[in-house]
Write a protein that holds these residues in place. Sequence first.
Motif, short mmCIF file in Angstrom:
data_model
loop_
_atom_site.label_atom_id
_atom_site.label_comp_id
_atom_site.label_asym_id
_atom_site.label_seq_id
_atom_site.Cartn_x
_atom_site.Cartn_y
_atom_site.Cartn_z
N UNK A 258 0.83 -1.21 0.00
CA UNK A 258 0.00 0.00 0.00
C UNK A 258 0.86 1.26 0.00
N UNK A 259 1.88 1.26 0.86
CA UNK A 259 2.76 2.42 0.91
C UNK A 259 3.48 2.63 -0.42
N UNK A 260 3.96 1.55 -1.01
CA UNK A 260 4.67 1.65 -2.29
C UNK A 260 3.76 2.21 -3.36
N UNK A 261 2.50 1.78 -3.37
CA UNK A 261 1.54 2.26 -4.36
C UNK A 261 1.26 3.75 -4.17
N UNK A 262 1.10 4.16 -2.90
CA UNK A 262 0.85 5.57 -2.62
C UNK A 262 2.03 6.43 -3.05
N UNK A 263 3.24 5.96 -2.76
CA UNK A 263 4.43 6.74 -3.08
C UNK A 263 4.68 6.80 -4.58
N UNK A 264 4.41 5.72 -5.28
CA UNK A 264 4.64 5.73 -6.73
C UNK A 264 3.68 6.69 -7.41
N UNK A 265 2.48 6.87 -6.83
CA UNK A 265 1.51 7.79 -7.42
C UNK A 265 1.96 9.23 -7.27
N UNK A 266 2.67 9.53 -6.16
CA UNK A 266 3.01 10.93 -5.94
C UNK A 266 4.46 11.27 -6.27
N UNK A 267 5.24 10.27 -6.69
CA UNK A 267 6.63 10.57 -7.07
C UNK A 267 6.67 11.30 -8.41
N UNK A 268 7.49 12.32 -8.48
CA UNK A 268 7.64 13.10 -9.70
C UNK A 268 8.87 12.63 -10.47
N UNK A 269 8.76 12.60 -11.78
CA UNK A 269 9.92 12.34 -12.61
C UNK A 269 10.67 13.65 -12.85
N UNK A 270 11.78 13.59 -13.56
CA UNK A 270 12.56 14.80 -13.83
C UNK A 270 11.75 15.83 -14.61
N UNK A 271 10.96 15.37 -15.59
CA UNK A 271 10.14 16.29 -16.38
C UNK A 271 9.09 16.96 -15.50
N UNK A 272 8.52 16.18 -14.57
CA UNK A 272 7.53 16.73 -13.64
C UNK A 272 8.18 17.76 -12.72
N UNK A 273 9.42 17.47 -12.29
CA UNK A 273 10.14 18.42 -11.43
C UNK A 273 10.35 19.75 -12.15
N UNK A 274 10.75 19.68 -13.41
CA UNK A 274 11.00 20.90 -14.18
C UNK A 274 9.71 21.72 -14.33
N UNK A 275 8.61 21.01 -14.56
CA UNK A 275 7.32 21.70 -14.68
C UNK A 275 6.91 22.32 -13.36
N UNK A 276 7.12 21.57 -12.27
CA UNK A 276 6.79 22.09 -10.96
C UNK A 276 7.66 23.29 -10.60
#
Length: 202
Positions: free
Chosen positions: A69-87
């Motif tokens: 459950x924890x792994x699933x929750x964290x994978x949903x909210x982890x950002x990739x490098x492209x997401x980081x740049x957008x953020x």
Amino acid sequence: MSADPLNSSSFPDSLQRSGGAPSAVEVRRSARRRRTVSAYREGDRTVVLIPARMSADEEARWVNVMLDKLAAQESRRMLGDADLAERAAQLSAQYLGGRARPASVRWVTNQNTRWGSCTPAEGSIRLSHRLQGMPEYVVDYVLLHELAHLLVPGHGPAFWQLLEGYPRTERARGFLEGVVAAERLPHLPVTGDGPAAPGSAG
């Protein structure tokens, strides 16, 4: 009301999760818990809270369930490098008037003593992989902190003034300080049911 003592289980020190590195697991039993099972990250460990009456087989089953459950929750909210740049672009626009424009923003795995770093001359920002899975406001704070360094290199008054607009600066700093403090503490028996857990099952 006095808290029931929590007893650490003799569960294996680490479990190999599918698609990930071994995760150190500590199981804490509590007589106050009747049905609920919950889990949360504590530094590099995963703490699983279970009722004291659970059998060893039930314990093993619920540990696996909660790790998944924890792994699933964290994978949903982890950002990739492209997401980081957008953020980063969003945070710069919202809090820095769009003046901080990094050339690159990426995760790195070689920063174990710093949460983030930047090289103003290159316009590059690097965030430690240890931030992955932490609350979004914490990641946003570290990202905004490094964006501000693109404008002001040091930590003088002008630098902190840039972060005044971010409403969760103190909360994020407190969270990170807590993580560092927890990592330095010896693993002693803990009392109480621990902090609110991100996932639970009845």
